[in-house]
Enzyme design. Structure first.
Site, PDB file in Angstrom:
ATOM      1  N   ALA A 133      67.508  99.698 -14.490  1.00  0.00           N
ATOM      2  CA  ALA A 133      68.196 101.226 -15.100  1.00  0.00           C
ATOM      3  C   ALA A 133      69.536 100.963 -15.606  1.00  0.00           C
ATOM      4  O   ALA A 133      70.384 100.964 -14.907  1.00  0.00           O
ATOM      5  CB  ALA A 133      68.053 102.332 -13.741  1.00  0.00           C
ATOM      6  N   GLY A 157      74.292 100.474 -20.831  1.00  0.00           N
ATOM      7  CA  GLY A 157      74.273  99.722 -20.879  1.00  0.00           C
ATOM      8  C   GLY A 157      75.775  98.383 -20.231  1.00  0.00           C
ATOM      9  O   GLY A 157      76.286  97.810 -20.871  1.00  0.00           O
ATOM     10  N   SER A 158      76.894  99.066 -19.435  1.00  0.00           N
ATOM     11  CA  SER A 158      77.926  98.949 -18.997  1.00  0.00           C
ATOM     12  C   SER A 158      77.774  97.106 -18.178  1.00  0.00           C
ATOM     13  O   SER A 158      78.046  96.126 -19.180  1.00  0.00           O
ATOM     14  CB  SER A 158      79.089  99.275 -18.450  1.00  0.00           C
ATOM     15  OG  SER A 158      78.391  99.654 -17.705  1.00  0.00           O
ATOM     16  N   LYS A 159      76.404  97.712 -17.644  1.00  0.00           N
ATOM     17  CA  LYS A 159      76.110  96.184 -16.646  1.00  0.00           C
ATOM     18  C   LYS A 159      75.290  95.787 -17.564  1.00  0.00           C
ATOM     19  O   LYS A 159      75.729  94.340 -16.878  1.00  0.00           O
ATOM     20  CB  LYS A 159      75.858  96.878 -15.555  1.00  0.00           C
ATOM     21  CG  LYS A 159      77.114  98.122 -14.741  1.00  0.00           C
ATOM     22  CD  LYS A 159      76.850  98.338 -13.486  1.00  0.00           C
ATOM     23  CE  LYS A 159      76.426  99.291 -12.266  1.00  0.00           C
ATOM     24  NZ  LYS A 159      77.418 100.393 -13.482  1.00  0.00           N
ATOM     25  N   GLU A 198      64.694 100.985 -19.832  1.00  0.00           N
ATOM     26  CA  GLU A 198      66.006 102.081 -19.469  1.00  0.00           C
ATOM     27  C   GLU A 198      64.728 103.589 -19.422  1.00  0.00           C
ATOM     28  O   GLU A 198      63.454 103.049 -20.087  1.00  0.00           O
ATOM     29  CB  GLU A 198      66.574 102.395 -20.029  1.00  0.00           C
ATOM     30  CG  GLU A 198      67.430 103.755 -20.414  1.00  0.00           C
ATOM     31  CD  GLU A 198      67.978 104.625 -19.193  1.00  0.00           C
ATOM     32  OE1 GLU A 198      68.740 104.109 -18.361  1.00  0.00           O
ATOM     33  OE2 GLU A 198      67.626 105.564 -19.247  1.00  0.00           O
ATOM     34  N   ASP A 209      59.410 103.767 -16.225  1.00  0.00           N
ATOM     35  CA  ASP A 209      59.536 103.524 -14.798  1.00  0.00           C
ATOM     36  C   ASP A 209      59.868 102.628 -13.991  1.00  0.00           C
ATOM     37  O   ASP A 209      58.608 101.635 -14.518  1.00  0.00           O
ATOM     38  CB  ASP A 209      58.604 105.174 -14.341  1.00  0.00           C
ATOM     39  CG  ASP A 209      58.823 105.664 -12.912  1.00  0.00           C
ATOM     40  OD1 ASP A 209      60.198 104.398 -12.776  1.00  0.00           O
ATOM     41  OD2 ASP A 209      58.748 106.833 -12.720  1.00  0.00           O
ATOM     42  N   ASP A 266      70.985  99.452 -10.478  1.00  0.00           N
ATOM     43  CA  ASP A 266      72.146 100.576 -10.652  1.00  0.00           C
ATOM     44  C   ASP A 266      71.409 101.852 -10.859  1.00  0.00           C
ATOM     45  O   ASP A 266      71.390 102.070 -11.800  1.00  0.00           O
ATOM     46  CB  ASP A 266      73.145 100.173 -12.023  1.00  0.00           C
ATOM     47  CG  ASP A 266      73.969 101.026 -11.727  1.00  0.00           C
ATOM     48  OD1 ASP A 266      74.813 101.020 -10.535  1.00  0.00           O
ATOM     49  OD2 ASP A 266      74.622 101.863 -13.104  1.00  0.00           O
ATOM     50  N   CYS A 305      76.898 105.080  -7.652  1.00  0.00           N
ATOM     51  CA  CYS A 305      78.053 105.594  -8.201  1.00  0.00           C
ATOM     52  C   CYS A 305      77.913 106.955  -7.101  1.00  0.00           C
ATOM     53  O   CYS A 305      78.596 107.807  -7.574  1.00  0.00           O
ATOM     54  CB  CYS A 305      78.483 105.817  -9.218  1.00  0.00           C
ATOM     55  SG  CYS A 305      77.244 107.141 -10.387  1.00  0.00           S
TER      56      CYS A 305
END
Ligand code: SAM
Length: 483
Positions: free
Chosen positions: A130, A134-136, A154, A181, A199, A252
């Site tokens: 997921a 795109g930070s990770k 995604e 998915d 994530d 998060c």
């Protein structure tokens, strides 16, 4: 203190039922109302941490290292500075040298750091289930040093576009984007990945310091509903993992329903084939946020950050999957003809002294692409939304290069490069030609750099460089107008 932060009473009651005994609800609530510290991660694909520190000193940025991430820094910017020049418009950001990323959100990829960096060859594949924005993904790319293959998936199409744009800016060249998915990976890519990050989509209870309305629609019912999706995703991710591989699950959010219970589900479902890897030693003081099971449950008041949850597992042995699926349809690319390949390579050598691009040159109609070598094994498993780097468009007289070739491989050029001054960078990102102080004697294409990192392509034209920045990337607003 943000008094507008919305924290519903039923949420507070719920938190009271699971907050660990060494933390207090009062500290939790007051920390939820504190503004979040701005943090960035240096993109080591574009700039070293040492060079970033020098640059930060030069431009007067006050930075503090984030103890758990060698590439992470808190950045102390006044609201006036941010209003005059939003961080997204700074040279360091536009050049892809930094990514604005919350400090605790740097933890999930770090939990895979040791495994990724101990791999000696190029033959490994990582899945980010997921991935957007795109930070990770970009952090994983940097940890992988653009080696191997990173499949970044995604489900939301609008977020997939943002992910693609971020990967271009960051110079990621080992990425294949997919648009599914995440529940399909276990069946279509059964035991294909060396390591996996999930994530997961979640209720975002840990993000209230960034978004005062994050808890507007909070309810236990929605926690329960999201947890069902998370269970499907973690099951799929575990099936897609090779025996011996590691899986990091993160959210998060704070509720055990979406964290510990999802992990329990995995442990129950796969019994002896799965084992928890405790994270208490991931960094100094990590034990202050570690649960008895060995998960990191980062409450906002512990490290003055967002709330986060991170769990790590190893797959000890293969597990059965009787529902494996095979994709229909053929792969729509073919290798770039060898004569044309030679001509293309000798152009890159002559113009930029780039000796060879790392990967396989592939063609689809008139498009020329570079695929990560490792893709060969996985190319027929699923349909990808975007593979590797688009290098150019094939014409009868050669290849018209794409912007992305420059952002991903411009650092390999040894000639025909031009470092933009601040005022030239303003022009460049506004789509204008770059005026030169002295007429140039060079000819043909040039790779433009900013903060030493490649940002695009231009064409030498005596007193100026013609701007070839794609229209869709032309930045709005003011760049490099320091207060
Ligand atoms: N990893 C991202 C990053 O660090 O930038 C953040 C990911 S965010 C927590 C979760 C993402 O999962 C969202 O972009 C959401 O659109 C996506 N998503 C939601 N449902 C999904 C599903 N069933 N399969 C895959 N992705 C999904």
């Amino acid at each position: 203190m943000d008094k507008n932060t919305y924290i519903p009473e039923n949420f507070i009651d719920d938190v009271k039922s699971y907050i660990p005994p060494h933390l207090t609800i009062e500290d939790f609530l007051s920390s939820c109302q504190e503004p979040l510290r701005l943090s960035i991660r240096v993109n080591t694909l574009k700039m070293s941490v040492a060079d970033f520190e020098l640059e930060a000193q030069k431009i007067g940025w006050q930075i503090t290292p984030i103890p758990w991430c060698p590439e992470g820094f808190w950045l102390n910017r006044s609201p006036e500075e941010e209003a005059a020049l939003p961080i997204g418009n700074t040279a360091l950001h536009l050049s892809g040298c930094i990514y604005v990323q919350e400090a605790s959100s740097m933890l999930p990829p770090l939990a895979l750091r040791e495994e990724i960096q101990s791999i000696q060859d190029n033959e490994f594949a990582v899945l980010d289930v997921a991935a957007a924005p795109g930070s990770k993904t970009s952090q994983l790319c940097a940890l992988m040093d653009n080696q191997g293959l990173l499949v970044a998936n995604e489900f939301s199409s609008s977020r997939l576009k943002v992910l693609a744009a971020n990967m271009k800016r960051m110079g990621a060249s080992n990425v294949a984007l997919s648009h599914f998915d995440g529940k399909i990976f276990g069946d279509y890519m059964y035991e294909c990945f060396d390591h996996i990050l999930l994530d997961a989509p979640c209720s975002g209870e840990g993000t209230v310091r960034k978004d005062p309305n994050a808890l507007k629609n909070w309810s236990i019912e929605s926690n329960v509903e999201i947890a069902e999706v998370q269970k499907t995703l973690i099951r799929s991710a575990f099936l897609a993992l090779k025996p011996g591989g590691s899986l990091v699950y993160s959210t998060c959010t704070l509720t055990p329903l979406e964290n510990h219970h999802v992990c329990d589900y995995l442990l129950n479902e796969f019994g002896g084939a799965v084992e928890i890897i405790p994270l208490a030693n991931l960094f100094e003081n990590a034990e202050t946020a570690t649960t008895e099971q060995g998960y990191l449950h980062v409450w906002p008041q512990i490290f003055d950050s967002e709330g986060f949850f991170i769990a790590k597992f190893v797959k000890k042995s293969s597990v059965d999957n009787e529902n494996q699926q095979i994709k229909k349809g053929s792969f729509p690319f073919e290798p770039f003809a060898s004569k044309a390949q030679q001509a293309f390579n000798s152009y890159l050598k002559k113009q930029f002294k780039i000796s060879e691009l790392p990967g396989n040159l592939m063609q689809r109609d008139k498009e020329l692409w570079l695929f990560p070598e490792q893709l060969d094994v996985l190319k027929d498993k699923i349909k990808y939304a975007r593979l590797g780097i688009k290098l150019g468009t094939i014409h009868k007289n050669g290849v018209r290069l794409e912007h992305e070739l420059a952002t991903a491989f411009g650092h390999l050029a040894r000639q025909n490069t031009h470092e933009l001054t601040q005022s030239q960078a303003v022009d460049y990102f506004q789509g204008k030609d770059v005026r030169l102080d002295k007429p140039s004697v060079q000819a043909g294409e040039v790779i433009l750099t900013l903060c030493g990192a490649p940002v695009g392509l231009g064409k030498w034209q005596k007193a100026k460089i013609k701007n070839n920045l794609p229209r869709d990337i032309i930045a709005q607003g003011q760049l490099i107008t320091w207060v």
